[in-house]
Enzyme design. Structure first.
Site, PDB file in Angstrom:
ATOM      1  CD  GLU A  17      41.171  78.253  58.633  1.00  0.00           C
ATOM      2  OE1 GLU A  17      40.459  77.253  58.797  1.00  0.00           O
ATOM      3  OE2 GLU A  17      42.091  78.293  57.804  1.00  0.00           O
TER       4      GLU A  17
ATOM      5  CG  ASP B 215      40.395  73.482  61.090  1.00  0.00           C
ATOM      6  OD1 ASP B 215      41.370  74.142  60.698  1.00  0.00           O
ATOM      7  OD2 ASP B 215      39.960  72.477  60.485  1.00  0.00           O
TER       8      ASP B 215
HETATM    9  C1  QV4 Z   1      45.085  65.329  48.825  1.00  0.00           C
HETATM   10  C2  QV4 Z   1      44.477  66.086  47.652  1.00  0.00           C
HETATM   11  C3  QV4 Z   1      43.001  65.788  47.554  1.00  0.00           C
HETATM   12  C4  QV4 Z   1      42.811  64.292  47.399  1.00  0.00           C
HETATM   13  C5  QV4 Z   1      43.403  63.629  48.650  1.00  0.00           C
HETATM   14  C6  QV4 Z   1      43.244  62.139  48.613  1.00  0.00           C
HETATM   15  O1  QV4 Z   1      44.689  67.491  47.850  1.00  0.00           O
HETATM   16  O2  QV4 Z   1      42.439  66.477  46.422  1.00  0.00           O
HETATM   17  O3  QV4 Z   1      41.446  63.985  47.252  1.00  0.00           O
HETATM   18  O4  QV4 Z   1      44.802  63.953  48.783  1.00  0.00           O
HETATM   19  O5  QV4 Z   1      44.170  61.599  47.735  1.00  0.00           O
HETATM   20  C7  QV4 Z   1      46.352  66.973  53.614  1.00  0.00           C
HETATM   21  C8  QV4 Z   1      47.213  67.003  52.366  1.00  0.00           C
HETATM   22  C9  QV4 Z   1      46.327  67.029  51.113  1.00  0.00           C
HETATM   23  C10 QV4 Z   1      45.407  65.812  51.134  1.00  0.00           C
HETATM   24  C11 QV4 Z   1      44.585  65.850  52.428  1.00  0.00           C
HETATM   25  C12 QV4 Z   1      43.650  64.661  52.560  1.00  0.00           C
HETATM   26  O6  QV4 Z   1      48.016  68.183  52.383  1.00  0.00           O
HETATM   27  O7  QV4 Z   1      47.154  67.020  49.960  1.00  0.00           O
HETATM   28  O8  QV4 Z   1      44.514  65.873  50.007  1.00  0.00           O
HETATM   29  O9  QV4 Z   1      45.467  65.860  53.574  1.00  0.00           O
HETATM   30  O10 QV4 Z   1      44.352  63.492  52.539  1.00  0.00           O
HETATM   31  C13 QV4 Z   1      45.781  71.126  56.759  1.00  0.00           C
HETATM   32  C14 QV4 Z   1      46.712  71.246  55.547  1.00  0.00           C
HETATM   33  C15 QV4 Z   1      46.224  70.423  54.366  1.00  0.00           C
HETATM   34  C16 QV4 Z   1      45.991  68.995  54.824  1.00  0.00           C
HETATM   35  C17 QV4 Z   1      44.908  69.043  55.918  1.00  0.00           C
HETATM   36  C18 QV4 Z   1      44.506  67.647  56.387  1.00  0.00           C
HETATM   37  O11 QV4 Z   1      46.778  72.604  55.142  1.00  0.00           O
HETATM   38  O12 QV4 Z   1      47.206  70.445  53.360  1.00  0.00           O
HETATM   39  O13 QV4 Z   1      45.580  68.174  53.715  1.00  0.00           O
HETATM   40  O14 QV4 Z   1      45.434  69.763  57.042  1.00  0.00           O
HETATM   41  O15 QV4 Z   1      45.612  66.950  56.827  1.00  0.00           O
HETATM   42  C19 QV4 Z   1      41.286  76.203  52.771  1.00  0.00           C
HETATM   43  C20 QV4 Z   1      40.262  76.146  53.917  1.00  0.00           C
HETATM   44  C21 QV4 Z   1      40.899  76.433  55.245  1.00  0.00           C
HETATM   45  C22 QV4 Z   1      42.115  75.535  55.460  1.00  0.00           C
HETATM   46  C23 QV4 Z   1      43.083  75.782  54.304  1.00  0.00           C
HETATM   47  C24 QV4 Z   1      44.326  74.920  54.430  1.00  0.00           C
HETATM   48  O16 QV4 Z   1      39.237  77.097  53.673  1.00  0.00           O
HETATM   49  O17 QV4 Z   1      39.965  76.192  56.285  1.00  0.00           O
HETATM   50  O18 QV4 Z   1      42.447  75.455  53.069  1.00  0.00           O
HETATM   51  N1  QV4 Z   1      42.756  75.801  56.757  1.00  0.00           N
HETATM   52  C25 QV4 Z   1      42.426  74.919  57.878  1.00  0.00           C
HETATM   53  C26 QV4 Z   1      43.649  74.630  58.742  1.00  0.00           C
HETATM   54  C27 QV4 Z   1      44.626  73.764  57.947  1.00  0.00           C
HETATM   55  C28 QV4 Z   1      43.999  72.397  57.687  1.00  0.00           C
HETATM   56  C29 QV4 Z   1      42.551  72.459  57.475  1.00  0.00           C
HETATM   57  C30 QV4 Z   1      41.839  73.615  57.503  1.00  0.00           C
HETATM   58  C31 QV4 Z   1      41.839  71.166  57.396  1.00  0.00           C
HETATM   59  O19 QV4 Z   1      44.260  75.832  59.109  1.00  0.00           O
HETATM   60  O20 QV4 Z   1      45.861  73.596  58.642  1.00  0.00           O
HETATM   61  O21 QV4 Z   1      44.602  71.841  56.481  1.00  0.00           O
HETATM   62  O22 QV4 Z   1      41.526  70.837  58.736  1.00  0.00           O
HETATM   63  O23 QV4 Z   1      41.630  77.527  52.518  1.00  0.00           O
END
Ligand code: QV4
Ligand code: CA
Length: 450
Positions: free
Chosen positions: A248, A212
Site C-alpha cells: 500500500e 499496510d
Molecule cells: C488521532 C490524530 C492524531 C493524534 C492521535 C492521538 O489523527 O494526530 O496524534 O489521534 O490523539 C485512528 C484515528 C486517528 C487517530 C489514530 C491513532 O482515525 O484519528 O489519530 O487512530 O489513535 C486506519 C484509519 C485511521 C486510523 C488508523 C489506526 O484510516 O484513521 O487512525 O487506521 O486506527 C495515509 C497512509 C496510508 C494509510 C492512510 C489511512 O499513507 O498508509 O493514511 N492507509 C493504511 C490503511 C488504513 C490505516 C492505516 C494505514 C494505519 O489502509 O486503514 O488507517 O494502519 O495515507
C-alpha cells in the site's frame, strides 16, 4: 550453468509479482471485516464456482479494542500482538478458513500491519482482541515481545513525533503515522519478529500479503523482511512459489516518495486508477470515456505488471486515505457497476474487487461523521454473520458487491479473455466506447445520456 542461473534468477525475481492464483482466475475480492467462518463458506459456495482467484482478509492479528468511538473498523490497524485472534475469529477458525479456501482453489491474502503497533494513546491493560496485556505509553508489548528499544522515537525529528510533512522523506518513514507507535524496522530483532509472524501465516497456507502503510517503511527494510520469508506451503502451491506481495503506497504524484521505489519488493497499489476512473465515469472536469483509449500506463500509472488496481478500497470508500470525492463506491451503484465492469474488462493491472458493509453515513459540513463505524455487529460487539438471501444477495447489512450480477459476470469475463490483447477500440468522441480482448471478448459502454 549460465542458463540455469538465468532461469533461477528470473524465477526468483518475478515470483513476488505473481498473485499465485490458479490458471484462469484473475481477480481477488476484499471481504472487508468478514468473519473467517463466513469467508470459508463463501469460498466454497460462491467464490470458487464464480472463478474468483482469492480473497484479501482484514488483519488477522490481535488489535487494540477501542471503546470510544465504539469498536471502529480501524481498531484492526492498531496491533497489540501477532496472535491470531480478532473479531473475525480465532486461530482455529483462521486455519479452517485457509484450508477450506485453498482446497477449492481460492487463495488467501493477509493484510499485514507491520509498520507500527497501536496508537500512543492506546492506554495500558488487557483491552485487546485476545486479552494480551500491553502498555502503549511505555511501548511495552510483552505478547510479541516488543519494548521501547524496538520503536523509532529517537530517529523521528518532527516536533510532535507524528508525521507532519510528507515532503520530508525520513519523517514519513521514521515518525508516527497518526500517532501509531512506529517500529524500528532496521533492527534485525524487529525484522525477525515480523518475518516470524508472516512465516507462521505462510505455513498455515496463506498465498501472499497486502503490506499496510508501506510508504512509511524504508523499501530496504521491507525487502530485508521479505527475504526472510519462506516459500509457500507445498500442500497447495508448487515448490519454490513465493508469497504474492502488494504494497500500500499512496502515490497521487507531488510527493518525493513514489510507488516505483517499492517495485523491488513486489507490486504496489495504484491509487491514481480509482481516482481517475471515478472522474471519467462521473464526467467531471470535462472527462469522457473516449479518453480511456490509452488507459493504463498512458495515464501515468505504474507498469501493468507492478499494479494492484481497484475502483475503491476500505479507506477511500469512506473518505480515509486517498482518492477524494471522485471515488465511486457501492453508494453510487449504477456508475460503480460501470467502473468495476471497465476495470475487469481492461487488461491493465491485477484486479481487486471491494466487498463492503453498509454503515449509517451521515454528512455534516461535507464530511461523514460516521466514517469510523465498524462492521455490522451484535450487542456484545461481535461481528454479525453474513446471511445469504433467496435472491443470492447478502443480509445483515453486508453489501456483497462481488455478488452483484454485473460484477460477478465481469469477473468471469476477465477470466475468459485472460492473456488476450486490448483490441478494436471504438468511441463516439463522447461517452460511448467499445473494445475487444483479442478474439475472445468484446464489450460496449454507453455513459452518454442518449
Ligand atoms: C488521532 C490524530 C492524531 C493524534 C492521535 C492521538 O489523527 O494526530 O496524534 O489521534 O490523539 C485512528 C484515528 C486517528 C487517530 C489514530 C491513532 O482515525 O484519528 O489519530 O487512530 O489513535 C486506519 C484509519 C485511521 C486510523 C488508523 C489506526 O484510516 O484513521 O487512525 O487506521 O486506527 C495515509 C497512509 C496510508 C494509510 C492512510 C489511512 O499513507 O498508509 O493514511 N492507509 C493504511 C490503511 C488504513 C490505516 C492505516 C494505514 C494505519 O489502509 O486503514 O488507517 O494502519 O495515507
Ligand atoms: Ca515507519
Amino acid at each position: 550453468m549460465g542458463v540455469y542461473f538465468l532461469l533461477f534468477t528470473v524465477g526468483l525475481c518475478w515470483a513476488q509479482y505473481n498473485p499465485n492464483t490458479q490458471p484462469g482466475r484473475t481477480s481477488i475480492v476484499h471481504l472487508f471485516e468478514w468473519r473467517w467462518a463466513d469467508i470459508a463458506l463463501e469460498c466454497e459456495r460462491y467464490l470458487a464456482p464464480s472463478g474468483f482467484g482469492g480473497v484479501q482478509i482484514s488483519p488477522p492479528n490481535e488489535n487494540l479494542v477501542i471503546a470510544d468511538p465504539s469498536r471502529p473498523w480501524w481498531e484492526r490497524y492498531q496491533p497489540v500482538s501477532y496472535k491470531l485472534c480478532t473479531r473475525s475469529g480465532n486461530e482455529t477458525e483462521f486455519r479452517d478458513m485457509v484450508t477450506r479456501c485453498n482446497n477449492v482453489g481460492v487463495y488467501v491474502y493477509a493484510d499485514a500491519v507491520v509498520n507500527h503497533m497501536c496508537g500512543g494513546n492506546g492506554g495500558a491493560g488487557n483491552h485487546s482482541a485476545c486479552g494480551s496485556y500491553f502498555n502503549a505509553e511505555k511501548e511495552d508489548f510483552p505478547a510479541v515481545p516488543y519494548s521501547a528499544w524496538d520503536f523509532n522515537d529517537a530517529k523521528c525529528k518532527s516536533r510532535s513525533g507524528d508525521i507532519e510533512d510528507y515532503q520530508d522523506v525520513p519523517q514519513v518513514r521514521n515518525c508516527r503515522l497518526v500517532n501509531l507507535l512506529d517500529l524500528a524496522l532496521e533492527k534485525n530483532y524487529v525484522r525477525s519478529k515480523i518475518a516470524e509472524y508472516m512465516n507462521y501465516l505462510i505455513d498455515i497456507g496463506v498465498a501472499g500479503f497486502r503490506i499496510d502503510a508501506a510508504k512509511h517503511m524504508w523499501p530496504g527494510d521491507v525487502k530485508a523482511i521479505l527475504d526472510e520469508l519462506k516459500d509457500l506451503n507445498t500442500k497447495w502451491f508448487s515448490a519454490g512459489a513465493k508469497p504474492f506481495i502488494y504494497q500500500e503506497v499512496i502515490d497521487l504524484g507531488g510527493e518525493p516518495i513514489t510507488g516505483s521505489q517499492y517495485f523491488g519488493n513486489g507490486r504496489v497499489t495504484e491509487f491514481k486508477y480509482g481516482a481517475k476512473l471515478g472522474t471519467v465515469i462521473r464526467k467531471w472536469n470535462g472527462e469522457k470515456m473516449a479518453y480511456l483509449k490509452n488507459w493504463g500506463e498512458g495515464w501515468g500509472f505504474v507498469p501493468s505488471d507492478r499494479a494492484l488496481v481497484f475502483v475503491d478500497n476500505h479507506d477511500n470508500q469512506r473518505g480515509h486515505g486517498a482518492g477524494g470525492a471522485s471515488i465511486l463506491t457501492f453508494w453510487d451503484a449504477r456508475l460503480y457497476k460501470m467502473a468495476v465492469g471497465f476495470m475487469l474488462a481492461h487488461p491493465y493491472g491485477f484486479t481487486r474487487v471491494m466487498s463492503s458493509y453498509r454503515w449509517p453515513r451521515y454528512f455534516e459540513n461535507g464530511a461523514d461523521v460516521n466514517d469510523w463505524v465498524g462492521p455490522p455487529s451484535n450487542s456484545d460487539g461481535s461481528t454479525k454473520s453474513v446471511t445469504i438471501n433467496a435472491d443470492t444477495t447478502c443480509g445483515n447489512d453486508w453489501v456483497c458487491e462481488h455478488r452483484w450480477r454485473q460484477i460477478r459476470n465481469m469477473v468471469v469475463f476477465r477470466n475468459v479473455v485472460d492473456g488476450q490483447p486490448f483490441s478494436n477500440w471504438w468511441d463516439n468522441g463522447s461517452n460511448q466506447v467499445a473494445f475487444g480482448r483479442g478474439n475472445r471478448g468484446f464489450i460496449v459502454f454507453n455513459n452518454d445520456d442518449w
